[in-house]
Design an enzyme around this catalytic site. Structure first.
Site, mmCIF file in Angstrom:
data_model
loop_
_atom_site.group_PDB
_atom_site.id
_atom_site.type_symbol
_atom_site.label_atom_id
_atom_site.label_comp_id
_atom_site.label_asym_id
_atom_site.label_seq_id
_atom_site.Cartn_x
_atom_site.Cartn_y
_atom_site.Cartn_z
ATOM 1 N N TYR A 1 -1.921 -0.322 11.169
ATOM 2 C CA TYR A 1 -2.058 -1.018 9.879
ATOM 3 C C TYR A 1 -0.851 -0.741 8.990
ATOM 4 O O TYR A 1 -0.192 -1.664 8.493
ATOM 5 C CB TYR A 1 -3.346 -0.589 9.161
ATOM 6 C CG TYR A 1 -3.356 -0.928 7.690
ATOM 7 C CD1 TYR A 1 -3.451 -2.243 7.258
ATOM 8 C CD2 TYR A 1 -3.216 0.074 6.710
ATOM 9 C CE1 TYR A 1 -3.431 -2.568 5.901
ATOM 10 C CE2 TYR A 1 -3.201 -0.235 5.359
ATOM 11 C CZ TYR A 1 -3.307 -1.558 4.955
ATOM 12 O OH TYR A 1 -3.274 -1.874 3.618
ATOM 13 N N THR B 1 0.819 -1.221 0.000
ATOM 14 C CA THR B 1 0.000 0.000 0.000
ATOM 15 C C THR B 1 0.849 1.265 0.000
ATOM 16 O O THR B 1 2.006 1.244 0.442
ATOM 17 C CB THR B 1 -0.904 -0.013 1.254
ATOM 18 O OG1 THR B 1 -1.527 1.260 1.400
ATOM 19 C CG2 THR B 1 -0.110 -0.281 2.527
ATOM 20 N N ASP B 2 0.228 2.370 -0.413
ATOM 21 C CA ASP B 2 0.915 3.669 -0.335
ATOM 22 C C ASP B 2 1.015 4.172 1.108
ATOM 23 O O ASP B 2 1.781 5.089 1.401
ATOM 24 C CB ASP B 2 0.191 4.712 -1.209
ATOM 25 C CG ASP B 2 -1.289 4.905 -0.876
ATOM 26 O OD1 ASP B 2 -1.788 4.248 0.067
ATOM 27 O OD2 ASP B 2 -1.947 5.710 -1.565
ATOM 28 N N GLU B 3 0.241 3.571 2.019
ATOM 29 C CA GLU B 3 0.193 4.094 3.386
ATOM 30 C C GLU B 3 1.513 3.908 4.141
ATOM 31 O O GLU B 3 1.716 4.529 5.182
ATOM 32 C CB GLU B 3 -0.957 3.443 4.167
ATOM 33 C CG GLU B 3 -2.287 3.696 3.513
ATOM 34 C CD GLU B 3 -3.472 3.606 4.461
ATOM 35 O OE1 GLU B 3 -3.280 3.584 5.679
ATOM 36 O OE2 GLU B 3 -4.593 3.561 3.948
ATOM 37 N N LYS C 1 2.142 -3.211 7.536
ATOM 38 C CA LYS C 1 2.415 -3.414 6.109
ATOM 39 C C LYS C 1 3.860 -3.020 5.793
ATOM 40 O O LYS C 1 4.532 -3.687 4.997
ATOM 41 C CB LYS C 1 1.451 -2.590 5.241
ATOM 42 C CG LYS C 1 0.005 -3.056 5.255
ATOM 43 C CD LYS C 1 -0.204 -4.434 4.677
ATOM 44 C CE LYS C 1 0.031 -4.508 3.175
ATOM 45 N NZ LYS C 1 -0.322 -5.877 2.649
HETATM 46 P P1 NAD Z 1 -9.742 -7.320 2.501
HETATM 47 O O1 NAD Z 1 -9.747 -7.001 3.955
HETATM 48 O O2 NAD Z 1 -10.947 -7.039 1.693
HETATM 49 O O3 NAD Z 1 -9.427 -8.886 2.317
HETATM 50 C C1 NAD Z 1 -8.424 -9.543 3.025
HETATM 51 C C2 NAD Z 1 -8.561 -11.048 2.830
HETATM 52 O O4 NAD Z 1 -7.469 -11.678 3.534
HETATM 53 C C3 NAD Z 1 -9.864 -11.622 3.406
HETATM 54 O O5 NAD Z 1 -10.440 -12.536 2.496
HETATM 55 C C4 NAD Z 1 -9.406 -12.326 4.670
HETATM 56 O O6 NAD Z 1 -10.208 -13.452 5.017
HETATM 57 C C5 NAD Z 1 -7.992 -12.752 4.300
HETATM 58 N N1 NAD Z 1 -7.161 -12.930 5.506
HETATM 59 C C6 NAD Z 1 -7.026 -12.070 6.548
HETATM 60 N N2 NAD Z 1 -6.214 -12.618 7.478
HETATM 61 C C7 NAD Z 1 -5.804 -13.818 7.000
HETATM 62 C C8 NAD Z 1 -4.950 -14.828 7.491
HETATM 63 N N3 NAD Z 1 -4.356 -14.730 8.680
HETATM 64 N N4 NAD Z 1 -4.737 -15.939 6.734
HETATM 65 C C9 NAD Z 1 -5.358 -16.063 5.517
HETATM 66 N N5 NAD Z 1 -6.193 -15.147 5.016
HETATM 67 C C10 NAD Z 1 -6.408 -14.030 5.739
HETATM 68 O O7 NAD Z 1 -8.454 -6.597 1.916
HETATM 69 P P2 NAD Z 1 -8.225 -5.933 0.488
HETATM 70 O O8 NAD Z 1 -8.724 -4.544 0.508
HETATM 71 O O9 NAD Z 1 -8.667 -6.864 -0.562
HETATM 72 O O10 NAD Z 1 -6.617 -5.824 0.461
HETATM 73 C C11 NAD Z 1 -5.829 -6.878 -0.089
HETATM 74 C C12 NAD Z 1 -4.361 -6.486 -0.021
HETATM 75 O O11 NAD Z 1 -4.147 -5.303 -0.763
HETATM 76 C C13 NAD Z 1 -3.872 -6.191 1.395
HETATM 77 O O12 NAD Z 1 -2.567 -6.703 1.523
HETATM 78 C C14 NAD Z 1 -3.871 -4.676 1.476
HETATM 79 O O13 NAD Z 1 -2.910 -4.220 2.380
HETATM 80 C C15 NAD Z 1 -3.519 -4.323 0.046
HETATM 81 N N6 NAD Z 1 -3.988 -3.002 -0.419
HETATM 82 C C16 NAD Z 1 -5.307 -2.663 -0.293
HETATM 83 C C17 NAD Z 1 -5.753 -1.451 -0.785
HETATM 84 C C18 NAD Z 1 -7.198 -1.030 -0.692
HETATM 85 O O14 NAD Z 1 -7.530 0.101 -1.004
HETATM 86 N N7 NAD Z 1 -8.108 -1.899 -0.288
HETATM 87 C C19 NAD Z 1 -4.841 -0.575 -1.390
HETATM 88 C C20 NAD Z 1 -3.506 -0.952 -1.498
HETATM 89 C C21 NAD Z 1 -3.094 -2.177 -1.018
HETATM 90 O O1 TDX Z 2 -16.576 6.454 7.594
HETATM 91 C C1 TDX Z 2 -15.550 6.932 7.098
HETATM 92 N N1 TDX Z 2 -15.418 8.304 6.992
HETATM 93 C C2 TDX Z 2 -14.305 8.910 6.485
HETATM 94 O O2 TDX Z 2 -14.239 10.146 6.401
HETATM 95 C C3 TDX Z 2 -14.461 6.113 6.630
HETATM 96 C C4 TDX Z 2 -14.542 4.617 6.721
HETATM 97 C C5 TDX Z 2 -13.350 6.746 6.108
HETATM 98 N N2 TDX Z 2 -13.263 8.089 6.049
HETATM 99 C C6 TDX Z 2 -12.043 8.705 5.468
HETATM 100 C C7 TDX Z 2 -10.736 8.228 6.045
HETATM 101 C C8 TDX Z 2 -9.798 8.296 4.855
HETATM 102 O O3 TDX Z 2 -9.258 9.608 4.732
HETATM 103 O O4 TDX Z 2 -12.025 8.307 4.093
HETATM 104 C C9 TDX Z 2 -10.687 8.019 3.656
HETATM 105 C C10 TDX Z 2 -10.631 6.577 3.180
HETATM 106 O O5 TDX Z 2 -10.793 5.747 4.304
HETATM 107 P P1 TDX Z 2 -10.760 4.142 4.196
HETATM 108 O O6 TDX Z 2 -11.762 3.703 3.196
HETATM 109 O O7 TDX Z 2 -10.834 3.591 5.585
HETATM 110 O O8 TDX Z 2 -9.339 3.894 3.523
HETATM 111 P P2 TDX Z 2 -7.849 4.283 3.969
HETATM 112 O O9 TDX Z 2 -7.739 4.488 5.417
HETATM 113 O O10 TDX Z 2 -7.408 5.417 3.068
HETATM 114 O O11 TDX Z 2 -7.084 2.925 3.566
HETATM 115 C C11 TDX Z 2 -7.398 2.220 2.343
HETATM 116 O O12 TDX Z 2 -6.469 2.488 1.324
HETATM 117 C C12 TDX Z 2 -5.167 1.986 1.480
HETATM 118 C C13 TDX Z 2 -7.465 0.723 2.604
HETATM 119 O O13 TDX Z 2 -8.401 0.464 3.648
HETATM 120 C C14 TDX Z 2 -6.123 0.163 2.916
HETATM 121 O O14 TDX Z 2 -6.185 -1.257 3.060
HETATM 122 C C15 TDX Z 2 -5.179 0.501 1.807
HETATM 123 O O15 TDX Z 2 -3.886 0.075 2.122
#
Ligand code: NAD
Ligand code: TDX
Length: 357
Positions: free
Chosen positions: A154, A129-131, A158
């Protein structure tokens, strides 16, 4: 090839499998997922009977279970998506993030190291992630050289997992690639994240909880564009390298919520102003990163990657998907998620942090 995908029942992993399993009948995909609250096997309905797909329920942090999967399937490639992924949860309970994101990644790397020495054609693709870079001010963008400076449990977990992945390449020569991506949105995202939460609350006439003033900025990318970029890096990127992926679509949270109100109104025939009236400013997230932006010059120049979906078209598709998949929504909202909300948010007043959840 035998390809292990961890976390394939989650948001991005399920989109990845839904794209790649039908497209690549020559490969066998093994989905290893613990099935936490964030998983939903209904996300995989379209491919669950495919001959080139196998599901295994296992915990990546459990070395015995991971060894069993590796012994049974001998994967040549690993796409590592599995993680605890929600920043707010990491603030309320960081232990699961250390366990899955740090220990789990370490266990997977060890499983590969034990089996892959002297074997060619292997790949560990670490999805990140970019975070990990922390927060930006009003200008600039993260490059692959930016110093790590994570703010939340988080992002710290990561960051640790990224360091382990790269260290296994440098120390043991493990064929590792890392991608760091900006905020994803699209179908099958768990409705604790900003975009699906706002779509569903708007549909249901619940408050739309905006943290702080809503001025924080995220760089949004449609999930399928992320999945295509991962496949491109895996097949054509250089081993040992890190590639940034991002939409170049910077938006203030408040603007995202306004656009969602407009789209939900258009799709359902409601008055957009009545949906905007649901916006409720709530307490800010502690350590809330102000702005993320990704410099994606490297993946564009080296591999010719471009996102296909604009924010406007991708967001409309996403709104339509949630409108048309209410059973999916009810399934993920029942059970563990409902119990977690009850434990962490019950009894707080409507203008507190829980507004609209
Ligand atoms: P998500 O929370 O939707 O899904 C995570 C999945 O991992 C779930 O199916 C969960 O059951 C599984 N999991 C969790 N713990 C586990 C464990 N101990 N063993 C096996 N499986 C397990 O997450 P996502 O949004 O799909 O993110 C996927 C990946 O991409 C993550 O590594 C996250 O850091 C990265 N990522 C997400 C975003 C975003 O915006 N969602 C952006 C950049 C990177
Ligand atoms: O109820 C809300 N109100 C609000 O203002 C929620 C859930 C979020 N927010 C804000 C917080 C953030 O600035 O919106 C922005 C996005 O929030 P999230 O959807 O929780 O995402 P973020 O914290 O940016 O992280 C996401 O992007 C990077 C993913 O959850 C991560 O897994 C990924 O790595």
């Amino acid at each position: 090839m035998r390809i292990l995908v961890t976390g394939g029942a989650g948001f991005i992993g399920s989109n990845f499998l839904n794209l790649m399993v039908p497209r690549h009948p020559e490969h066998h995909f093994i989905n290893l997922d613990k099935l936490t609250y964030a998983a939903n096997l209904a996300s995989l309905e379209a491919i669950c009977d495919a001959p080139n797909y196998t599901f295994v329920q296992a915990d990546i942090a459990d070395a015995r279970q991971v060894d069993q999967v590796f012994d049974a399937h001998d994967p040549e490639w690993v796409f590592h998506f599995a993680a605890e992924s929600h920043v707010d949860r990491s603030i309320l309970g960081p232990a699961a993030f250390v366990q899955t994101n740090v220990i789990g990644t370490f266990v997977l790397l060890e499983a590969c190291r034990a089996r892959w020495q002297g074997r060619v054609g292997r790949l560990f693709h670490h999805v990140s992630t970019d975070e990990v870079y922390g927060s930006l001010g009003d200008t600039g963008a993260f490059t692959e050289e930016t110093r790590y400076d994570p703010s939340s449990p988080y992002s710290a977990s990561k960051a640790a997992s990224d360091h382990f992945a790269r260290a296994y390449h440098r120390t043991y020569g493990l064929p590792v690639k890392v991608t760091n991506c900006s905020n994803n949105y699209g179908p099958r995202q768990f409705p604790e994240k900003l975009i699906p939460l706002m779509i569903l609350n708007a549909l249901e006439g619940k408050p739309l909880p905006v943290y702080g003033q809503g001025t924080n900025v995220r760089d949004w990318l449609y999930v399928e564009d992320h999945c295509e970029a991962i496949w491109l890096v895996a097949t054509r990127g250089r081993v040992g390298e890190t590639y940034h992926i991002g939409g170049g679509t910077e938006k203030r949270n408040l603007d995202v919520v306004h656009t969602i109100c407009q789209l939900v109104a258009e799709e359902t025939g409601r008055d957009p102003d009545s949906l905007r009236a649901l916006i409720t400013y709530v307490a800010d997230r502690p350590g809330h990163d102000f702005r993320y932006a990704m410099d994606t010059t490297k993946i564009r120049r080296e591999l010719g990657w471009e996102p296909r979906e604009s924010f406007e078209t991708g967001l409309r598709k996403t709104v339509r998907w949630y409108l048309n998949h209410r059973a999916w929504v009810e399934q993920v909202r029942s059970g563990e998620y409902a119990r977690w909300l009850e434990r962490n948010y019950a009894g707080r007043e409507a203008h507190g942090k829980d507004a609209g959840r």
